[in-house]
Design an enzyme around this catalytic site. Structure first.
Site, PDB file in Angstrom:
ATOM      1  N   LYS A 206      58.278  49.807  57.378  1.00  0.00           N
ATOM      2  CA  LYS A 206      58.445  51.018  58.185  1.00  0.00           C
ATOM      3  C   LYS A 206      57.150  51.351  58.905  1.00  0.00           C
ATOM      4  O   LYS A 206      56.169  51.746  58.284  1.00  0.00           O
ATOM      5  CB  LYS A 206      58.857  52.224  57.334  1.00  0.00           C
ATOM      6  N   GLY A 259      47.489  54.650  54.750  1.00  0.00           N
ATOM      7  CA  GLY A 259      47.629  55.985  55.333  1.00  0.00           C
ATOM      8  C   GLY A 259      46.700  56.965  54.655  1.00  0.00           C
ATOM      9  O   GLY A 259      45.651  56.580  54.120  1.00  0.00           O
ATOM     10  N   THR A 261      45.010  59.623  52.066  1.00  0.00           N
ATOM     11  CA  THR A 261      44.810  59.640  50.618  1.00  0.00           C
ATOM     12  C   THR A 261      45.836  60.564  49.952  1.00  0.00           C
ATOM     13  O   THR A 261      46.368  60.248  48.885  1.00  0.00           O
ATOM     14  CB  THR A 261      43.368  60.066  50.292  1.00  0.00           C
ATOM     15  N   ILE A 263      48.971  61.266  50.847  1.00  0.00           N
ATOM     16  CA  ILE A 263      50.281  60.617  50.710  1.00  0.00           C
ATOM     17  C   ILE A 263      50.173  59.393  49.792  1.00  0.00           C
ATOM     18  O   ILE A 263      51.114  59.079  49.051  1.00  0.00           O
ATOM     19  CB  ILE A 263      50.862  60.252  52.100  1.00  0.00           C
ATOM     20  N   GLY A 264      49.025  58.732  49.796  1.00  0.00           N
ATOM     21  CA  GLY A 264      48.831  57.594  48.891  1.00  0.00           C
ATOM     22  C   GLY A 264      48.978  58.018  47.435  1.00  0.00           C
ATOM     23  O   GLY A 264      49.609  57.322  46.625  1.00  0.00           O
ATOM     24  N   CYS A 315      40.148  53.965  59.419  1.00  0.00           N
ATOM     25  CA  CYS A 315      39.888  54.341  58.024  1.00  0.00           C
ATOM     26  C   CYS A 315      38.440  54.057  57.642  1.00  0.00           C
ATOM     27  O   CYS A 315      37.878  54.741  56.797  1.00  0.00           O
ATOM     28  CB  CYS A 315      40.853  53.630  57.099  1.00  0.00           C
ATOM     29  N   GLU A 412      37.764  63.605  55.621  1.00  0.00           N
ATOM     30  CA  GLU A 412      38.064  62.610  56.656  1.00  0.00           C
ATOM     31  C   GLU A 412      38.636  63.342  57.879  1.00  0.00           C
ATOM     32  O   GLU A 412      39.707  63.936  57.817  1.00  0.00           O
ATOM     33  CB  GLU A 412      39.086  61.590  56.141  1.00  0.00           C
TER      34      GLU A 412
END
Ligand code: NAI
Ligand code: MG
Length: 508
Positions: A206, A259, A261, A263-264, A315, A412
């Site tokens: 996705k 992606g 952090t 959502i990780g 990143c 970030e």
């Protein structure tokens, strides 16, 4: 605001250029999902708009996949894995099909670069120089691993010689859900699919909802390359719905994510219920250390590229600059001078080296960090503003008079914003560099070989660059320490992340 560029002449500078016929054709296609080597309609007809961040205009629509759509894609990948139509092929055949995909991408490189530019906001020239060749090299490199995945024999420790024969098999992990972000859409997608395919896994990929165009165009090439149906399925849609369904799906064996952090961490928790294998490549706040012995002009240009390339949406962006006190002012002046090269332009402007930020949401986030930095007492040396009322452009920005408590130093930003700080000695700067929850990359600029190796050892990050920044190569492992991720991509470690190890022990 920068008054000069806000004049009528400036407005013309920020007009997006015309799209080619090939790109327009890709934009005009009917929203669909690629499952089992076929274009299929969504179960519920919902779509998401595709925006060109250089103009802010909606230029296409994609499917917002439903749970049923995700289930269909996973079922296709599951069936393709379980009957061995991919993992059971001779490695030479898997390699050949992957190389054919790389060749097809190569043959359409110009069109992919333009689509990436329209969708992401980055200059077409940068996509043509970095993203597309990078994506192709991921596939070519990993294709070679398909034929080199044997196990080992073992001499047991507690048993007498000759009692058992023991060996290991390396087997593909299974069905992989791969979720990628919007900063390097095709490159990130290929960095994920290449090791999975080489290992013999099957995939549901996705792309990010903001940047799905190159992923969808890639799907056109999958069947052409000769992949059996169901091996590589590409779906589009939102993260909190389609992405979430992929992560929680009981028929998925591994999740690979790049992606934020935030959502990780969520994905890691969600993958736990079924104990999936997880690879995470997350955020960063990478330091760039400039030692006192450098050629200032060279190091400053390098430090500018480290943060302003891809408008800081990287990143591993070198977002914290540490320059030795004795040369601090010269380094900051040098970065300011070099920042002109990175002035944003519409993505199809052939003169541009940097583009618009990817979305209005992201533009607002970056601008709010700049506002917060100023409120906290930081001074803006250059930039800090947007040069245009249309599109999501932010000028390269340097901030000084910062301290480690400020959000611009700690968090970030993911935009063209660098904070510069002074240091006095090597141990102090190593400590400052490590004063972050992240650990993805670090750059060190010096001619002092001993200082370079000492800093390389002290800095806690997945990569340390010496006299360069953001050099990435398919053969060199990439990943994060601390909250920057789990696991490694690329190189041998990258293929290992898609393999299980089975021990076979036979009593003779
Ligand atoms: P994100 O981490 O939410 O999205 C990245 C991918 O994850 C997308 O494909 C998205 O659809 C998917 N996703 C989102 N929520 C999900 C969920 N609950 N389950 C499964 N998949 C999910 O990043 P987003 O929202 O696009 O950007 C937020 C911030 O994250 C940015 O402003 C930037 O600072 C940072 N970011 C960092 C990246 C990096 O490489 N370090 C890449 C992208 C964003
Ligand atoms: Mg998000």
């Amino acid at each position: 605001m920068n008054e000069m560029t806000k004049t009528r002449e400036g407005a013309a500078l920020y007009q997006q250029h015309a799209y080619s016929a090939a790109a327009q054709k890709a934009l005009d296609r009917k929203p669909a999902l690629f499952i089992n080597n076929e274009w299929v309609e969504s179960s519920h007809g919902a779509t998401l708009p595709v925006e060109d961040p250089s103009s802010g205009k909606i230029v296409s629509h994609i499917v917002d996949a439903s749970d049923r759509d995700v289930d269909r894609a996973v079922a296709a990948a599951r069936a393709a894995f379980d009957d061995g139509r991919w993992s059971g092929l001779p490695p030479m055949a898997r390699e050949k099909i992957m190389i054919r995909l790389a060749d097809l991408l190569d043959a359409h490189a110009g069109e992919f670069a333009e689509l990436e530019a329209i969708d992401q906001g980055k200059p077409k020239g940068m996509a043509a120089a970095i993203d597309i060749p990078g994506a192709i090299s991921q596939i070519r490199y990993m294709a070679g691993w398909a034929s080199k995945l044997g196990g080992e024999t073992h001499a047991p420790y507690t048993m007498p010689a000759g009692l058992v024969f023991s060996y290991t098999l390396r087997e593909p992990v299974g069905v992989c859900a791969q979720i990628v972000p919007w900063n390097f859409p095709l490159l990130m997608a290929c960095m994920k699919i290449a090791p999975a395919l080489a290992a013999g896994c099957t995939v549901v990929l996705k792309p990010a909802e903001q940047t799905s165009l190159t992923g969808l165009r890639l799907a056109d090439l999958i069947a052409l390359a000769g992949f059996p149906a169901g091996v590589l399925n590409i779906i589009t849609g939102n993260g909190h719905t389609a992405g979430d369904r992929m992560v929680k799906h009981p028929d998925v064996d591994k999740v690979a994510f790049t992606g934020s952090t935030e959502i990780g961490k969520l994905i890691n928790r969600n993958a736990t219920a079924t104990l999936k294998h997880v690879t995470l490549e997350l955020g960063g706040k990478s330091p760039v250390v400039v030692m006192p012995d450098v050629d200032v002009a060279t190091a400053a240009a390098g430090a500018a590229g480290a943060i302003f390339f891809n408008s800081g949406q990287v990143c591993i962006a070198g977002s914290r600059l540490f320059a030795h006190r004795s040369i601090f002012d010269q380094v900051v002046d040098g970065v300011a001078e070099a920042s002109a090269f990175w002035a944003p332009r519409p993505s199809l402007d052939p003169e541009g080296h940097a583009g618009a930020l990817n979305s209005k949401e992201h533009f607002d986030k970056v601008m709010s960090y700049i506002v917060a930095g100023k409120r906290d007492g930081a001074s803006v040396v250059v930039g800090g503003d947007s040069p245009s009322d249309t599109g999501y452009y932010v000028n390269p920005t340097i901030m000084v008079n910062v301290n480690p408590q400020m959000s611009v130093v700690r968090e970030e930003i993911f935009g063209p914003v660098v904070v510069a700080q002074r240091f006095d000695d090597l141990d102090e700067v190593a400590k400052m560099a490590n004063d972050t929850c992240y650990g993805l990359g670090a750059g060190v600029w010096t001619k002092d070989v001993s200082a370079l190796h000492r800093l390389a050892a002290k800095i806690k990050s997945g990569t340390v660059w010496g006299n360069c920044h953001a050099m990435i190569d398919a053969a060199i492992p990439f990943g994060g320490y601390k909250e920057s991720g789990i696991g490694r991509e690329q190189g041998r470690a990258g293929i290992d992340a898609y393999l299980e190890t089975k021990a076979v022990i036979i009593q003779l």
